[in-house]
Write a protein that holds these residues in place. Structure first.
Motif, PDB file in Angstrom:
ATOM      1  N   VAL A  30     -25.467  15.166  22.072  1.00 29.13           N
ATOM      2  CA  VAL A  30     -25.441  13.617  21.360  1.00 29.13           C
ATOM      3  C   VAL A  30     -26.940  13.257  20.950  1.00 29.13           C
ATOM      4  N   GLU A  31     -28.010  13.523  21.516  1.00 25.68           N
ATOM      5  CA  GLU A  31     -29.286  13.684  20.919  1.00 25.68           C
ATOM      6  C   GLU A  31     -29.256  14.568  19.620  1.00 25.68           C
ATOM      7  N   ALA A  32     -28.903  15.761  19.679  1.00 24.49           N
ATOM      8  CA  ALA A  32     -29.087  16.649  18.656  1.00 24.49           C
ATOM      9  C   ALA A  32     -28.117  15.959  17.448  1.00 24.49           C
ATOM     10  N   LYS A  33     -27.103  15.388  17.665  1.00 24.07           N
ATOM     11  CA  LYS A  33     -26.345  14.790  16.488  1.00 24.07           C
ATOM     12  C   LYS A  33     -27.156  13.447  15.936  1.00 24.07           C
ATOM     13  N   THR A  34     -27.517  12.787  16.730  1.00 26.07           N
ATOM     14  CA  THR A  34     -28.230  11.727  16.341  1.00 26.07           C
ATOM     15  C   THR A  34     -29.529  11.823  15.570  1.00 26.07           C
ATOM     16  N   ARG A  35     -30.250  13.004  16.115  1.00 30.38           N
ATOM     17  CA  ARG A  35     -31.380  13.705  15.236  1.00 30.38           C
ATOM     18  C   ARG A  35     -31.033  14.184  13.796  1.00 30.38           C
ATOM     19  N   LEU A  36     -29.829  14.838  13.895  1.00 27.63           N
ATOM     20  CA  LEU A  36     -29.283  15.339  12.562  1.00 27.63           C
ATOM     21  C   LEU A  36     -28.827  14.089  11.870  1.00 27.63           C
ATOM     22  N   LYS A  37     -28.366  12.828  12.011  1.00 26.11           N
ATOM     23  CA  LYS A  37     -28.070  11.989  11.203  1.00 26.11           C
ATOM     24  C   LYS A  37     -29.401  11.297  10.933  1.00 26.11           C
ATOM     25  N   VAL A  38     -30.352  11.343  11.452  1.00 24.91           N
ATOM     26  CA  VAL A  38     -31.772  10.519  11.024  1.00 24.91           C
ATOM     27  C   VAL A  38     -32.242  11.298   9.869  1.00 24.91           C
ATOM     28  N   LEU A  39     -32.137  12.747  10.223  1.00 26.74           N
ATOM     29  CA  LEU A  39     -32.622  13.792   8.951  1.00 26.74           C
ATOM     30  C   LEU A  39     -31.941  13.590   7.840  1.00 26.74           C
ATOM     31  N   GLU A  40     -30.635  13.411   7.857  1.00 26.14           N
ATOM     32  CA  GLU A  40     -29.664  13.532   6.864  1.00 26.14           C
ATOM     33  C   GLU A  40     -29.964  12.125   6.008  1.00 26.14           C
ATOM     34  N   SER A  41     -30.293  11.001   6.811  1.00 21.67           N
ATOM     35  CA  SER A  41     -30.525   9.844   6.053  1.00 21.67           C
ATOM     36  C   SER A  41     -31.930   9.932   5.308  1.00 21.67           C
ATOM     37  N   ARG A  42     -32.904  10.620   6.103  1.00 21.38           N
ATOM     38  CA  ARG A  42     -34.267  10.671   5.574  1.00 21.38           C
ATOM     39  C   ARG A  42     -34.203  11.664   4.118  1.00 21.38           C
ATOM     40  N   PHE A  43     -33.260  12.510   4.205  1.00 24.26           N
ATOM     41  CA  PHE A  43     -33.070  13.484   3.240  1.00 24.26           C
ATOM     42  C   PHE A  43     -32.647  12.851   2.030  1.00 24.26           C
ATOM     43  N   LYS A  44     -31.432  11.905   2.364  1.00 25.98           N
ATOM     44  CA  LYS A  44     -31.038  11.089   1.412  1.00 25.98           C
ATOM     45  C   LYS A  44     -31.864  10.141   0.644  1.00 25.98           C
ATOM     46  N   LYS A  45     -32.849   9.660   1.433  1.00 21.56           N
ATOM     47  CA  LYS A  45     -33.656   8.800   0.816  1.00 21.56           C
ATOM     48  C   LYS A  45     -34.883   9.480  -0.048  1.00 21.56           C
ATOM     49  N   LEU A  46     -35.104  10.701   0.371  1.00 26.37           N
ATOM     50  CA  LEU A  46     -36.053  11.567  -0.430  1.00 26.37           C
ATOM     51  C   LEU A  46     -35.396  12.332  -1.718  1.00 26.37           C
ATOM     52  N   THR A  47     -34.202  12.185  -1.661  1.00 27.41           N
ATOM     53  CA  THR A  47     -33.366  12.995  -3.024  1.00 27.41           C
ATOM     54  C   THR A  47     -33.347  12.109  -4.133  1.00 27.41           C
ATOM     55  N   ALA A  48     -33.536  12.584  -5.244  1.00 28.43           N
ATOM     56  CA  ALA A  48     -33.459  11.725  -6.457  1.00 28.43           C
ATOM     57  C   ALA A  48     -32.089  12.197  -6.978  1.00 28.43           C
ATOM     58  N   LYS A  49     -31.270  11.012  -7.240  1.00 29.86           N
ATOM     59  CA  LYS A  49     -29.755  11.337  -7.940  1.00 29.86           C
ATOM     60  C   LYS A  49     -29.725  10.871  -9.251  1.00 29.86           C
TER      61      LYS A  49
END
Length: 172
Positions: A30-49
């Motif tokens: 559960v902790e790993a899935k939560t960390r993955l969601k946090v990293l994905e949201s950070r990645f979306k913030k840093l990605t220019a589309k």
């Protein structure tokens, strides 16, 4: 282990260790899935589309560069299929132009290729000409109106920003 009928097959302490290990593994998952969601949201913030589909025409920013509010866009995106050309008509020649008249465009440096142009729109505001040539014969108070023509670029091989000579049939 809990489905085994003979309770002597495994000790109570071993069964407790297995239960706690399973709960710990579940909590780690559960902790790993939560960390993955946090990293994905950070990645979306840093990605220019891009807000539109198209080709990257120019990149004016470097990796890690801070972008301030200057006039140069960091990335220029555009289409290469259906293109448009802005035509500046001198205010003294406006009466000679009809939007239904046929027009052709010729890319500078390649006079053999004649591209048929289709009238799209015009800006009904006469404004001062911005790109003057500084010739002695040129009047400083030159004013123009902008017409926009479009063309299918699939056969013409024109590039965005390339200059084109436009010839418009005179109104009758």
């Amino acid at each position: 282990f809990e489905s085994i009928k003979d309770k002597r097959a495994i000790s109570y302490s071993e069964l407790s260790r297995k239960r706690f290990a399973a709960k710990k593994a579940h909590a780690q998952m559960v902790e790993a899935k939560t960390r993955l969601k946090v990293l994905e949201s950070r990645f979306k913030k840093l990605t220019a589309k891009s807000p539109v589909e198209g080709h990257v025409l120019q990149i004016n920013a470097k990796i890690g560069e801070f972008l301030n509010n200057n006039t140069t866009p960091p990335i220029v995106v555009g289409h290469l299929g259906n293109m448009r050309v802005r035509v500046e008509i001198d205010e003294t020649d406006i009466h000679r132009v009809d939007q239904d008249a046929s027009a052709i465009g010729i890319l500078r440096g390649n006079s053999k290729v004649k591209i048929p142009l289709k009238f799209l729109k015009y800006a009904p505001y006469i404004m001062p000409k911005s790109n003057l040539s500084n010739r002695i014969s040129e009047r400083i108070d030159t004013r123009i109106i902008e017409l926009v023509y479009g063309f299918d670029n699939s056969h013409a091989s024109a590039l965005p920003g390339q200059r084109m000579d436009v010839f418009i049939e005179e109104a009758r």
